[in-house]
Design an enzyme around this catalytic site. Structure first.
Site, PDB file in Angstrom:
ATOM      1  CG  HIS A  45       2.260  -5.001  -6.299  1.00 21.51           C
ATOM      2  ND1 HIS A  45       3.506  -5.478  -5.994  1.00 21.51           N
ATOM      3  CD2 HIS A  45       1.414  -5.530  -5.382  1.00 21.51           C
ATOM      4  CE1 HIS A  45       3.419  -6.258  -4.928  1.00 21.51           C
ATOM      5  NE2 HIS A  45       2.163  -6.313  -4.533  1.00 21.51           N
ATOM      6  CE  LYS A  73      13.243  -0.577   3.638  1.00 21.94           C
ATOM      7  NZ  LYS A  73      14.685  -0.390   3.652  1.00 21.94           N
TER       8      LYS A  73
END
Length: 185
Positions: free
Chosen positions: A39, A104
């Protein structure tokens, strides 16, 4: 028991807006993997005016660092990693057209507001079910940042990838509503 919604990537705004926090979903099509190091590189490339190594418009990114495959398998165990590590970068990739994220844990308010603005959705994969999740991966290949090893960007072809909508495009958050539902008053 609620039914499972079957969806296909790339995601459209119309499909995303039909998904609600708490929906059980089976995703088929192509998804990409990326963790924090990937990212960071994606956002740096954008900020430097460079072309991204993958077109993320309408796509879904799974926050995972997969294990090598066993013989005859496309990919090894591939359980979700904690999503907050991507929160610093998520608003930028959402602005670039990303429609879904799988991980998550809770997201920051900045990510949720960006999801509302960009009509995107956040899914949770089940932690501890990595071997079962890998059964839905039919093909896997590294497509960018190979030097990152398991944190490279993989292109996964998946069939009925199981997950749950945690945060929908309206900002409803299952991590908040679920706790409230069972709170003793």
């Amino acid at each position: 028991m609620a039914s499972i919604k079957k969806i296909r990537t790339p995601l459209t705004t119309e499909v995303v807006e039909q998904l609600k926090a708490g929906d059980r979903v089976a995703i088929s099509g192509v998804i990409y993997t990326a963790r924090d190091a990937a990212h960071k590189r994606l956002v740096q490339a954008f900020q430097e005016g460079k072309e991204l190594p993958v077109d993320i418009n309408g796509q879904v990114i799974y926050y995972v660092g997969p294990c090598p495959p066993k013989p005859g398998k496309a990919l090894g165990s591939c359980g979700p990693t904690t999503s907050f590590r991507m929160d610093a970068y998520a608003p930028t990739v959402l602005d670039l057209g990303l429609k879904g994220m799988i991980g998550k844990g809770q997201r920051s308010e900045a990510v949720i507001q960006s999801m509302i603005k960009n009509r995107a959705v956040y899914f949770a994969a089940i932690g501890g079910a990595a071997a079962i999740i890998s059964r839905s991966v039919k093909k896997a290949e590294v497509v960018a940042y190979e030097d990152l090893g398991p944190e490279a960007i993989y292109r996964l072809e998946v069939e009925d990838f199981p997950c749950i909508v945690v945060t929908d495009a309206q900002g409803n958050d299952l991590y908040k509503t679920g706790v409230e539902k069972y709170r003793v008053k």
